[in-house]
Design a protein around this motif. Structure first.
Motif, PDB file in Angstrom:
ATOM      1  N   TRP A  88       0.869  -1.170   0.000  1.00 20.84           N
ATOM      2  CA  TRP A  88       0.000   0.000   0.000  1.00 20.84           C
ATOM      3  C   TRP A  88       0.909   1.223   0.000  1.00 20.84           C
ATOM      4  O   TRP A  88       1.827   1.323   0.797  1.00 20.84           O
ATOM      5  N   LYS A  90       0.998   5.717  -0.594  1.00 14.33           N
ATOM      6  CA  LYS A  90       0.183   6.938  -0.640  1.00 14.33           C
ATOM      7  C   LYS A  90       0.076   7.393  -2.087  1.00 14.33           C
ATOM      8  O   LYS A  90       1.068   7.501  -2.798  1.00 14.33           O
ATOM      9  N   ASP A  91      -1.134   7.642  -2.498  1.00 11.41           N
ATOM     10  CA  ASP A  91      -1.380   8.112  -3.856  1.00 11.41           C
ATOM     11  C   ASP A  91      -1.183   9.617  -3.883  1.00 11.41           C
ATOM     12  O   ASP A  91      -1.707  10.326  -3.013  1.00 11.41           O
ATOM     13  N   GLY A  97      -2.997   3.719  -2.717  1.00 18.95           N
ATOM     14  CA  GLY A  97      -2.941   2.930  -3.936  1.00 18.95           C
ATOM     15  C   GLY A  97      -2.016   1.749  -3.745  1.00 18.95           C
ATOM     16  O   GLY A  97      -1.437   1.550  -2.680  1.00 18.95           O
ATOM     17  N   ILE A  98      -1.863   0.971  -4.794  1.00 19.08           N
ATOM     18  CA  ILE A  98      -0.976  -0.174  -4.764  1.00 19.08           C
ATOM     19  C   ILE A  98       0.256   0.164  -5.589  1.00 19.08           C
ATOM     20  O   ILE A  98       0.143   0.616  -6.727  1.00 19.08           O
ATOM     21  N   GLY A  99       1.417  -0.029  -4.989  1.00 23.44           N
ATOM     22  CA  GLY A  99       2.669   0.251  -5.680  1.00 23.44           C
ATOM     23  C   GLY A  99       3.708  -0.783  -5.307  1.00 23.44           C
ATOM     24  O   GLY A  99       3.468  -1.672  -4.494  1.00 23.44           O
ATOM     25  N   TRP A 142       6.029  11.142  -9.739  1.00 18.06           N
ATOM     26  CA  TRP A 142       5.450  11.211  -8.390  1.00 18.06           C
ATOM     27  C   TRP A 142       5.791  12.537  -7.723  1.00 18.06           C
ATOM     28  O   TRP A 142       4.943  13.168  -7.105  1.00 18.06           O
TER      29      TRP A 142
END
Length: 152
Positions: A88, A90-91, A97-99, A142
């Motif tokens: 998990w 941070k978006d 989000g998933i990264g 990002w």
């Protein structure tokens, strides 16, 4: 069938007899449990009535169970993601989000740097050679999103 009289410490039984007679009359007009169960329509009416009462009582419990279930799903999902190389993160647009694990580690490093900056310990910013080349494009996008969301 008359109801038994109990000793009450006073001699005024006129009001109690009238109340007992009203209770007896109401009992004669109502259905017994066996009659309710024997008639399908009455059983359905009784079931719906009892479910309305139970739903009002059980609503907070259902909400609590839903929140607990979602929490456990989030934790278990995190373990599953971690086992396959994801996490998990941070978006930048807000939320979660998933990264990849590298993205998560990079976000943690950014947070550590910001904490150090707040405490007064200035370190030189990260440079391109310090960042893994394969993730450079992701990091730059990002950071751009972070700057855009910070200025908005």
């Amino acid at each position: 069938m008359p109801r038994p009289h109990y000793l009450s410490g006073n001699d005024d039984d006129d009001g109690k007899d009238k109340a007992n007679d009203a209770d007896d009359e109401r009992d004669k007009n109502s259905y017994s449990w066996a009659e309710l169960q024997a008639d399908e329509e009455l059983r359905q009416i009784e079931f719906k009535s009892s479910m309305k009462r139970k739903n009002n009582i059980l609503l907070p419990q259902r909400i609590s169970q839903a929140v607990t279930t979602l929490g456990w799903a989030f934790v278990i999902g995190g373990f599953v993601l971690n086992s396959v190389g994801f996490a998990w993160v941070k978006d930048p647009s807000g939320g979660i989000g998933i990264g990849t694990l590298d993205e998560r580690d990079f976000q943690r490093e950014i947070v550590r740097e910001r904490r150090k900056d707040i405490k007064g310990e200035k370190k030189p910013p990260l440079t391109a050679p310090d960042i893994d080349i394969a993730n450079k494009a992701k990091v730059v996008s990002w950071l751009g999103k972070q700057q855009n969301s910070g200025s908005a």
